[in-house]
Design a protein around this motif. Structure first.
Motif, PDB file in Angstrom:
ATOM      1  N   THR A 205       0.829  -1.209   0.000  1.00 16.91           N
ATOM      2  CA  THR A 205       0.000   0.000   0.000  1.00 16.91           C
ATOM      3  C   THR A 205       0.862   1.258   0.000  1.00 16.91           C
ATOM      4  N   LEU A 206       1.938   1.225   0.798  1.00 19.22           N
ATOM      5  CA  LEU A 206       2.784   2.411   0.948  1.00 19.22           C
ATOM      6  C   LEU A 206       3.770   2.577  -0.204  1.00 19.22           C
ATOM      7  N   ALA A 207       3.903   1.583  -1.034  1.00 22.46           N
ATOM      8  CA  ALA A 207       4.929   1.605  -2.091  1.00 22.46           C
ATOM      9  C   ALA A 207       4.745   2.788  -3.049  1.00 22.46           C
TER      10      ALA A 207
ATOM     11  N   PRO B 289       8.666   5.309  -4.274  1.00 22.28           N
ATOM     12  CA  PRO B 289       9.027   4.655  -5.543  1.00 22.28           C
ATOM     13  C   PRO B 289      10.361   3.919  -5.469  1.00 22.28           C
ATOM     14  N   GLN B 290      11.259   4.390  -4.598  1.00 20.63           N
ATOM     15  CA  GLN B 290      12.569   3.734  -4.506  1.00 20.63           C
ATOM     16  C   GLN B 290      12.468   2.303  -3.993  1.00 20.63           C
ATOM     17  N   TRP B 291      11.346   1.964  -3.318  1.00 25.08           N
ATOM     18  CA  TRP B 291      11.195   0.611  -2.782  1.00 25.08           C
ATOM     19  C   TRP B 291      11.174  -0.452  -3.881  1.00 25.08           C
ATOM     20  N   SER B 292      10.829  -0.051  -5.105  1.00 29.37           N
ATOM     21  CA  SER B 292      10.720  -1.069  -6.167  1.00 29.37           C
ATOM     22  C   SER B 292      12.066  -1.723  -6.456  1.00 29.37           C
TER      23      SER B 292
ATOM     24  N   ALA C 118       9.354  -7.628  -0.635  1.00 24.41           N
ATOM     25  CA  ALA C 118       8.045  -7.590   0.017  1.00 24.41           C
ATOM     26  C   ALA C 118       6.960  -7.282  -1.007  1.00 24.41           C
ATOM     27  N   ILE C 119       7.230  -6.309  -1.863  1.00 25.42           N
ATOM     28  CA  ILE C 119       6.235  -5.937  -2.879  1.00 25.42           C
ATOM     29  C   ILE C 119       5.949  -7.122  -3.802  1.00 25.42           C
TER      30      ILE C 119
END
Lengths: 344, 344
Positions: B102-104, B108-111, B119-120
């Motif tokens: 949800t927070l991704a 955007p850097q989490w990708s 996790a995503i």
């Protein structure tokens, strides 16, 4: 502790008399149970009493627009200066001094080592001048190094015999009769009452249920760390000489959330140390009542507020006026202070 | 967490399927209330059921030599694997993954940044390989940075819709019907029931009262720090990205003492993470009952014990045999697992 200074820093000031630690049979203060139809008999028929009763009716009557379900009826009470007296020093300070004297035989070096030497002499001014570090040393020397069960017994033994040097009353006889009646009245109306005190959680629990009717799981206070151990195969919790949590000022809402997990709808305090708890209680959408006990009765108890080293009530008194919090005037609102007169 | 490894280290292992997070109307599990004269209907008529009922009678009958006063009837329950299922990962791990997704959009850097990228993707093996530090990062990114009231709402919103990837049930439908009956039976017999879980205290409180009948003040768990603040004059508690307490293994008796202030007389767990709580409960003079829920039913739930990465039950099973602790065999002792069958 009810103060704007670090833990225990002002614990011992203002003391000018020695300690009496007589060994006589225990006599616990017990709240007279008021009749349900005539609650709060030790409260005068003033606007204060009316406002308390009106609030409780307003939130407990099923058809009231301000009705609060029973599980949300949380009421929190500071202890020192709100449920029992706190002058000329927090009563836990008397416990510390008595313990230092008892333990001195095992620590001969204490007779010359500060702050212990001053504690043994009962020189409270000198103790106070040892500052936060000195008072922390005294606290750890008297509160750590034993199991939780041993400490529980030590407190029980002490509270059963120790007396206040000025009134000659046992400390548990210096609880406020009007507040005992209030606790009983709130319990009868479905409230869960909690102590939220700067005092030690394990210093209060051994007697809070008998004196206030508040069980251990509803006592919140400051704490040192504990450590789980097996000793000869038997599990014990050992009290460790390290602070765990200081339950004062902004710490009070934090501890309320941690222990209770709900926001109180009533809160009672008497000092700036209770300010954040009162704010946390009053500034919400749910109906609430924030109450300050104002010590105005030098004759029957003590009179102090803005400049008092113990139980300083300055900023919170100003905010109470701004916010419309209830301020209980002990002198005019209470027709009785303690369960029985002093020096009976 | 019920494990002998650091917090959350094994939270996500063993997962091989993706997550389903459907938005359908909420349906909470509600315990069927058994008749008082026929308690525990979902427990088979086995020696286990008889021993539980005998213990409760023995300590609650006024003329029994083992009578325990009502205020001392404290019963503590682990949550993961004791009150609800915990496979293939602690259910709080599913919350973390869903929150990261949800927070991704705001990160955007989490990708491309681990452990968030895994996790995503729902790659639980890769997440687990990020170790304690990676799982702590995921926890803080999803549990800190908001007020306590905001977090409460986030959990409520999630628990109302999220579903277990294997059973298709809502997580709160994967509570154990026999344990719901036991909680009700103990409450009816004057016991105060507490959750004492390695899971997050504020992750459990938003739904524990509705699902288990256990109010927030009787939920004990792991916690991060909170900080009191005034925002535009309104008081809030902000969740801070720093551990406060890990309520596992030797931490459980410590937290029990801190929150409850009494020793339990009944304790229920299912893993080595509960060992110290069971010891603390059983090794006392007062009559006590220490109980391990043994996951033996691969068909209706899951079967695991000594080598399980989640809910490892090894040392505690040996000590249970030595000490004579009760071991509940889910397969033979329970005629029903969940309040309703899966995939209804």
């Amino acid at each position: 502790m009810n103060s704007n200074k670090p833990l225990f820093t002002v614990l011992l000031v203002k003391i000018t008399v020695g300690l009496v630690c007589s060994l006589i049979s225990a006599h616990q203060a017990i709240a007279d149970q008021p009749r349900v139809d005539q609650p709060l008999p030790s409260w005068n028929e003033s606007a204060t009493k009316t406002a308390i009763i009106d609030f409780v009716r307003r939130v407990t009557e099923q058809d009231s627009p301000d009705f609060i379900p029973v599980d949300q009826r949380i009421a929190t009470f500071d202890n020192d200066g709100t449920l029992w007296s706190e002058q000329p020093a927090y009563f836990q300070a008397f416990f510390i001094i008595d313990r230092v004297r008892t333990l001195a035989a095992q620590h001969p070096q204490w007779s010359t080592q500060e702050p212990f030497a001053s504690a043994i002499k009962g020189d409270f001014k000198a103790i106070a001048s040892s500052g936060h570090q000195g008072l922390l040393e005294l606290t750890m020397a008297t509160h750590a190094g034993m199991t939780t069960e041993q400490f529980d017994q030590i407190v029980k033994d002490w509270i059963g015999v120790a007396k206040h040097p000025q009134t000659g009353l046992r400390f548990t006889e210096m609880v406020y009769q009007p507040m005992l009646e209030l606790l009983a009245y709130l319990n009868a109306n479905g409230f869960k009452t909690f102590i939220v005190s700067g005092g030690g959680i394990d210093f209060m629990r051994p007697w809070a249920e008998q004196v206030y009717g508040i069980p251990p799981e509803r006592v919140i206070g400051s704490s040192i760390k504990t450590k789980y151990e097996l000793r000869s195969g038997q599990p014990v919790l050992v009290r460790v000489a390290e602070m765990n949590f200081v339950n004062d000022k902004a710490g009070k809402p934090v501890a309320i959330h941690h222990h209770i997990g709900r926001r109180p709808v009533m809160a009672f305090g008497n000092s700036d140390g209770d300010l954040e708890m009162l704010q946390w209680t009053s500034d919400q959408e749910c109906p609430s009542l924030a109450v300050i006990i104002h010590h105005t009765d030098a004759e029957r108890e003590f009179a102090y507020d803005r400049q008092s080293p113990v139980g300083r009530l300055d900023q919170a008194l100003d905010i109470a006026a701004q916010k419309g919090w209830m301020v209980v005037d002990m002198k005019s609102d209470w027709n009785r202070i303690y369960p029985r007169p002093s020096n009976d």
